[in-house]
Write an enzyme that holds these catalytic residues in place. Structure first.
Site, PDB file in Angstrom:
ATOM      1  N   ASN A   1      24.145  33.965  71.490  1.00 59.14           N
ATOM      2  CA  ASN A   1      23.990  35.158  72.315  1.00 59.14           C
ATOM      3  C   ASN A   1      22.587  35.322  72.885  1.00 59.14           C
ATOM      4  OD1 ASN A   1      24.443  38.120  73.133  1.00 59.14           O
ATOM      5  ND2 ASN A   1      22.834  38.275  71.580  1.00 59.14           N
TER       6      ASN A   1
ATOM      7  N   TYR B   1      18.677  33.275  86.746  1.00 58.63           N
ATOM      8  CA  TYR B   1      19.526  33.690  85.625  1.00 58.63           C
ATOM      9  C   TYR B   1      20.958  33.214  85.843  1.00 58.63           C
ATOM     10  CZ  TYR B   1      21.774  36.876  82.272  1.00 58.63           C
ATOM     11  OH  TYR B   1      22.511  37.415  81.246  1.00 58.63           O
TER      12      TYR B   1
ATOM     13  N   THR C   1      22.567  48.016  78.217  1.00 51.51           N
ATOM     14  CA  THR C   1      21.587  47.663  77.192  1.00 51.51           C
ATOM     15  C   THR C   1      20.202  47.659  77.841  1.00 51.51           C
ATOM     16  OG1 THR C   1      21.853  45.316  77.720  1.00 51.51           O
ATOM     17  CG2 THR C   1      23.252  46.222  75.971  1.00 51.51           C
TER      18      THR C   1
ATOM     19  N   THR D   1      15.913  45.597  90.427  1.00 50.93           N
ATOM     20  CA  THR D   1      16.526  45.316  91.734  1.00 50.93           C
ATOM     21  C   THR D   1      16.265  46.459  92.715  1.00 50.93           C
ATOM     22  OG1 THR D   1      18.662  46.124  90.891  1.00 50.93           O
ATOM     23  CG2 THR D   1      18.322  43.737  90.928  1.00 50.93           C
TER      24      THR D   1
END
Length: 263
Positions: free
Chosen positions: A88, A157, A194, A204
Site C-alpha cells: 500500500n 503518479y 485522506t 491542483t
C-alpha cells in the site's frame, strides 16, 4: 465461518500507519487476521498497531531491499507465518508535465514501483513452497484510479500506478507458472479524503486547474457515477475480499474501487 473469514492468517501491510493503510490493517484484523504494520512512521505506526488485536509494528522503508528482508523475517517470526501482503505504501507529487522535477519522479518511481516490486519479491519468496512461511497466500498491490483516467497534474503518479498494474499481472503469471501458490491482484482506489487526497485537491487548485479545492473535489464527484468520493472502508473491504477465499479464483486482476470513475 464465511469465505471472508481470515482467522488464523497473518498479514503485512505497508504504509499501514495512517490513511488507507491503517484502514486496511483494521479491516483485516476485524476479519480475523493478525496484522503487522510496516511503515517509516515509527511513532504513528506503533500507535496504530497498538489498536490491533494480535498485531504489531515493524519499521520499513519500502525502497530498501534489506529493510524488506528484515520486515518479512520479523513478521514470520512474530506472527508465526505470512499469508497476506498488502503493498500500500505510496507517494504522490502534483506537478504539470511542463514543470517536471526529475527528483520528484525518481521518488515516485522508487516508492511506488520499486517498493511494490520488492514487496512482491520478498512476499513471494516467503510464501512459496520452501519459503519461511511456505503455505502460499495472497498479495494485494494498491494501484490507483489514476492508472485508468487522464487527470491533470498527476502524470508521474499515473505512470507509476500504471506500472503497479503491470507488475501485478506479471507476478501473478510467474507465481502460477512456478507453482508458488500465491495469488497476486491489485485494486484501483478512487479519490478518498485522506491526507493525500486532500493534498491533491489543494495543489491542483493551486495550479489554477480548478477554482478551489472544493471545485477540484466536485469535478471528481461529477466524473463518478456513484456520486461521491471513496471512503477508507470501501478500499479496505476490497482488500479483505482479495485476501480471502471469496476471491480464490481471482488472480492477476485489477479491481476498480472508484465508484465507476475509471470505467
Amino acid at each position: 465461518m464465511t469465505t471472508f473469514d481470515l482467522t488464523g492468517r497473518r498479514a503485512l501491510v505497508t504504509g499501514g500507519a495512517r490513511g488507507l493503510g491503517a484502514g486496511m490493517a483494521q479491516a483485516l484484523t476485524a476479519a480475523g487476521a493478525r496484522v503487522m504494520i510496516a511503515d517509516v512512521l515509527k511513532d504513528v505506526g506503533e500507535q496504530t498497531a497498538a489498536g490491533l488485536e494480535g498485531g504489531g509494528f515493524v519499521p520499513l522503508d519500502v525502497t530498501s531491499d534489506g529493510d524488506w528482508e528484515a520486515a518479512v523475517a520479523h513478521t514470520v517470526a512474530e506472527l508465526g507465518g505470512l499469508d497476506i501482503v498488502v503493498n500500500n505504501a505510496g507517494v504522490e507529487v502534483t506537478q504539470l508535465i511542463v514543470d517536471t522535477e526529475p527528483d520528484d519522479i525518481r521518488t515516485m518511481l522508487e516508492v511506488n514501483v520499486l517498493g511494490t516490486m520488492l514487496g512482491l519479491k520478498h512476499g513471494l519468496r516467503a510464501m512459496r513452497p520452501g519459503g519461511a512461511a511456505g503455505n502460499g497466500g495472497s498479495i494485494i498491490n494498491i494501484s490507483s484510479v489514476a492508472a485508468t483516467i487522464a487527470f491533470p497534474a498527476i502524470a508521474g503518479y499515473s505512470a507509476t500506478k500504471s506500472a503497479v498494474d503491470r507488475l501485478t499481472r506479471v507476478a501473478a503469471m510467474e507465481s502460477g507458472k512456478l507453482g508458488y501458490g500465491v495469488r497476486v491482484n491489485c485494486i484501483y482506489p478512487g479519490l478518498v479524503a485522506t491526507d493525500m487526497g486532500v493534498k491533491l485537491a489543494v495543489e491542483t487548485s493551486g495550479l489554477g486547474l480548478f477554482e478551489s479545492p472544493d471545485a477540484a473535489v466536485g469535478a471528481v464527484v461529477e466524473l463518478t457515477p456513484s456520486g461521491r468520493l471513496g471512503e477508507v472502508a470501501d478500499m479496505a473491504d476490497a482488500v479483505v475480499f482479495l485476501a480471502s477465499d471469496a476471491s480464490r479464483f481471482v488472480n492477476g486482476a485489477g479491481l476498480p474501487v472508484d465508484g465507476g470513475m475509471g470505467m
